[in-house]
Design an enzyme around this catalytic site. Structure first.
Site, short mmCIF file in Angstrom:
data_model
loop_
_atom_site.label_atom_id
_atom_site.label_comp_id
_atom_site.label_asym_id
_atom_site.label_seq_id
_atom_site.Cartn_x
_atom_site.Cartn_y
_atom_site.Cartn_z
N GLY A 35 0.81 -1.22 0.00
CA GLY A 35 0.00 0.00 0.00
C GLY A 35 0.84 1.26 0.00
O GLY A 35 0.34 2.35 -0.32
N GLY B 198 -15.36 13.46 -33.18
CA GLY B 198 -15.34 13.61 -31.72
C GLY B 198 -13.97 14.00 -31.22
O GLY B 198 -13.84 14.71 -30.21
N ALA B 199 -12.93 13.55 -31.91
CA ALA B 199 -11.57 13.88 -31.47
C ALA B 199 -11.29 15.37 -31.69
O ALA B 199 -10.58 16.00 -30.90
CB ALA B 199 -10.56 13.03 -32.22
C1 HXC Z 1 10.57 -3.83 9.38
C2 HXC Z 1 12.02 -4.17 7.67
C3 HXC Z 1 10.98 -4.06 6.73
C4 HXC Z 1 9.67 -3.81 7.21
C5 HXC Z 1 12.81 -4.41 5.67
N1 HXC Z 1 13.15 -4.39 6.97
N2 HXC Z 1 11.50 -4.22 5.49
N3 HXC Z 1 11.81 -4.05 8.98
N4 HXC Z 1 9.51 -3.71 8.53
N5 HXC Z 1 8.62 -3.68 6.36
C6 HXC Z 1 14.45 -4.56 7.57
C7 HXC Z 1 14.99 -5.96 7.39
O1 HXC Z 1 14.51 -6.79 8.39
C8 HXC Z 1 16.46 -5.70 7.50
O2 HXC Z 1 16.78 -5.57 8.86
C9 HXC Z 1 16.65 -4.36 6.86
O3 HXC Z 1 15.37 -3.73 6.87
C10 HXC Z 1 17.11 -4.44 5.44
O4 HXC Z 1 16.28 -5.36 4.74
P1 HXC Z 1 16.89 -6.50 3.79
O5 HXC Z 1 15.79 -7.47 3.58
O6 HXC Z 1 18.16 -7.01 4.36
O7 HXC Z 1 17.21 -5.67 2.49
P2 HXC Z 1 17.10 -6.15 0.99
O8 HXC Z 1 17.68 -7.49 0.82
O9 HXC Z 1 17.67 -5.03 0.19
O10 HXC Z 1 15.53 -6.25 0.70
C11 HXC Z 1 14.73 -5.13 0.74
C12 HXC Z 1 13.25 -5.53 0.69
C13 HXC Z 1 12.95 -6.58 1.78
C14 HXC Z 1 12.93 -6.07 -0.69
C15 HXC Z 1 12.44 -4.24 0.90
O11 HXC Z 1 13.48 -6.11 3.01
C16 HXC Z 1 11.52 -6.85 1.96
O12 HXC Z 1 10.90 -7.58 1.19
N6 HXC Z 1 10.95 -6.30 3.04
C17 HXC Z 1 9.55 -6.52 3.39
C18 HXC Z 1 8.67 -5.79 2.41
C19 HXC Z 1 7.25 -5.86 2.84
O13 HXC Z 1 6.60 -6.92 2.69
N7 HXC Z 1 6.79 -4.81 3.49
C20 HXC Z 1 5.46 -4.69 3.98
C21 HXC Z 1 4.66 -4.26 2.78
S1 HXC Z 1 3.01 -4.07 3.19
P3 HXC Z 1 18.17 -6.06 9.47
O14 HXC Z 1 18.00 -5.82 10.94
O15 HXC Z 1 18.29 -7.50 9.14
O16 HXC Z 1 19.21 -5.22 8.80
C22 HXC Z 1 2.91 -2.46 3.37
C23 HXC Z 1 1.54 -2.08 3.69
C24 HXC Z 1 1.41 -0.64 3.60
O17 HXC Z 1 3.77 -1.72 3.26
C25 HXC Z 1 -0.03 -0.40 3.54
C26 HXC Z 1 -0.30 1.05 3.50
C27 HXC Z 1 -1.74 1.24 3.28
#
Ligand code: HXC
Length: 519
Positions: A175, A409-410
């Site tokens: 989101g 129309g365009a």
């Molecule tokens: C807490 C998070 C995080 C999150 C990443 N980190 N995403 N911590 N909440 N959403 C942390 C990881 O645990 C990690 O911590 C550090 O950030 C770096 O992440 P990596 O995974 O090591 O980095 P990378 O390999 O570059 O991958 C990046 C990434 C991946 C693709 C973004 O981290 C990922 O898939 N994260 C989750 C994405 C996700 O599903 N988010 C929620 C989406 S839902 P450490 O301590 O190990 O360094 C959402 C809803 C919003 O956002 C709705 C709004 C309406």
């Protein structure tokens, strides 16, 4: 009572500042750099005027104790916020720090962003977001979601009041993508910028489709296929140059004027090459960029959404130093027909220009709406209606240049007099008609053609007859639907005169809460 000395207290502040600046620490910064990405502060420095950034909230931390979060309090909470200037004009900015908890958004991180959006609104300045985040901070659960909700609400309130720019320089998933989507423009950097609602793994699990992140939501995909993004850059430096350029055309808010450009380009410059670029034969193609280059100040056209719906161009330029929005059919792509994507693209840009008081200059060469089951089933009716709506609703000065075809129309949809264009100009080869001469002759003279001794010869004669009678600018000029028929090379000068003539235009729309725009 014992007090610490002022030196000790200042030393403590100094240490805290350094800690805040260090973000997630050396290892995380090195990982960030290895991906070709700058740090949050480097990015701000790269975008703003040198030395202009003023940071606030650098000591904010989250207050989450779930899991092991109590030990993971990092000053600044993963986003750098404040204000500075671009070309001497104030902007507010936030830049997510991926080195801190993956730039993830929790309650206080969101509060910091909301604070600078509020300040931007109250002071009437653009807001710029640099996004590089893992999305909602999972440990903060509903507080993180509430944070996004508060940002979305502010994006909507700020829409049309201050320019809002989103720069995607890392992941932007779930989101979280909706904040950028609610802003005026999305800029993406190749290879590092990613946007999608559900990632490749979820898609594989649910639909079985195999796709990489880049294919799914990389900069090229979002610019060229979906139309979600508006600008693509090969690296961060190029992206910042693009942002600065776009802001140079825009006012700081909806009550301000856009800055004028200093130009030595004479308004009466008449380029005779304009007679050759657009062929008189309506079946021949050309690239309308060539026309814009010869008409606009210093030949400069800054295109918006260049990779999407190439049959219509949107972008900015200047005429006599004045910032204007440009919409132009491009016969080089599907003959310049209007389709669902072109209608979406143009409508949104018209509303953007109207919100920020930029006059709109429309260059018309359009054979009609693109025929086909695909277009009908994709909703060309509602999309075409959206374009009609956007032009009809606009109250900024509207100048239309009919270069060649303007059929059916365009013709109406492309900023016609009937929809409220202030000054409609037409070139001598303009064909303003219900349809092209070929089609019209086939229908109107079908019987005569079929019954003649030489149907082919009769058909051509009838096409010529129809073209002579209707496929020209003079029938429309007789009715006042065209204000002036001009030589192609006079276009620049006459547009400048028209802008000067109508720049004080004021329109009062009927009182209402808001209309219901077709989508
Ligand atoms: C807490 C998070 C995080 C999150 C990443 N980190 N995403 N911590 N909440 N959403 C942390 C990881 O645990 C990690 O911590 C550090 O950030 C770096 O992440 P990596 O995974 O090591 O980095 P990378 O390999 O570059 O991958 C990046 C990434 C991946 C693709 C973004 O981290 C990922 O898939 N994260 C989750 C994405 C996700 O599903 N988010 C929620 C989406 S839902 P450490 O301590 O190990 O360094 C959402 C809803 C919003 O956002 C709705 C709004 C309406």
């Amino acid at each position: 009572m014992e007090f610490r000395t002022i030196e000790e207290l200042c030393g403590e502040l100094e240490t805290k500042r350094k800690t805040a600046c260090a973000g997630g620490g050396d290892a995380a910064v090195a990982k960030q750099k290895a991906k070709g990405k700058g740090t949050a502060r480097e990015r701000i420095a790269g975008l703003l005027d040198a030395g202009s950034f003023v940071e606030i909230d650098e000591f904010v931390t989250h207050r989450c104790n779930n899991f092991d979060m109590a030990e993971k309090k990092i000053l600044g909470d993963g986003v750098v916020t404040g204000w500075g200037t671009i070309d001497g004009r104030k902007v507010f900015i936030y830049s997510q720090d991926f080195t801190v908890l993956g730039g993830s958004l929790g309650e206080k991180h969101a509060d910091k962003i909301c604070k600078v959006i509020d300040m931007a609104m109250q002071t009437g300045c653009p807001i710029i977001g640099i996004l590089d985040s893992g999305g909602a901070r999972i440990q903060e659960a509903i507080d993180a979601l509430n944070g996004y909700g508060k940002i979305f609400k502010r994006n909507v309130q700020a829409s049309g009041v201050i320019p809002q720019i989103s720069i995607i320089m890392g992941p932007n998933a779930g989101g979280a993508v909706y904040s950028p989507a609610l802003t005026d423009f999305i800029f993406m950097v190749e290879k590092t910028g990613i946007m999608h609602i559900t990632g490749p793994e979820v898609i594989r699990a649910v639909t079985g489709e195999l796709v990489t992140s880049e294919e799914l939501g990389g900069a090229e995909t979002q610019n060229n296929i979906t139309g979600n993004a508006h600008f693509i850059a090969k690296d961060e430096a190029e992206c910042f140059a693009q942002v600065r350029k776009v802001l140079s055309y825009l006012p700081c808010n909806n009550l301000d004027d856009a800055p004028d450009k200093n130009t030595a380009d004479p308004i009466a410059r008449a380029d005779i090459k304009l007679r050759e670029i657009v062929p008189v034969n309506p079946n021949k193609s050309y690239d309308v960029h060539e026309v814009l280059k010869l008409v606009l100040d210093d030949g400069e056209f800054t295109e918006v959404q260049a990779g999407f719906a190439k049959n219509i161009l949107t972008g900015y330029g200047h005429i006599d130093g004045r910032s204007v929005g440009i919409i132009a059919n491009n016969p080089d792509c599907i003959s310049g027909c209007l389709d669902v994507d072109a209608s979406d693209k143009a409508s949104r840009f018209i509303r953007h220009c109207d919100a920020f008081n930029l006059p709109i200059i429309t260059f018309v060469d359009v054979p009609g709406y693109l025929p086909g089951v695909d277009q009908e089933h994709k909703g060309i009716i509602r999309k075409g209606a959206k374009l009609l709506y956007a032009y009809s609703e606009a109250t900024v000065p509207l100048i239309t240049v009919i270069m060649r075809k303007a059929y059916g129309g365009a013709y109406l949809a492309m900023s016609s007099k009937s929809l409220g264009a202030d000054v409609v100009l037409a070139w001598p080869q303009a064909e303003i008609a219900v349809m092209g001469a070929d089609g019209a002759a086939n229908i109107v003279f079908r019987k005569e053609i079929e019954e003649s001794d030489d149907p082919t010869k009769t058909r051509y004669a009838k096409i010529d007859e129809y073209r002579e009678a209707f496929a020209n600018p003079y029938r429309a000029a007789e009715r006042g639907f065209v204000d002036r028929v001009i030589m192609p090379e006079e276009t620049r000068h006459v547009i400048a005169q028209a802008l000067a003539g109508i720049d004080s235009k004021r329109v009062t729309a009927p009182a209402k809460k808001h209309g219901v725009i077709p989508h």
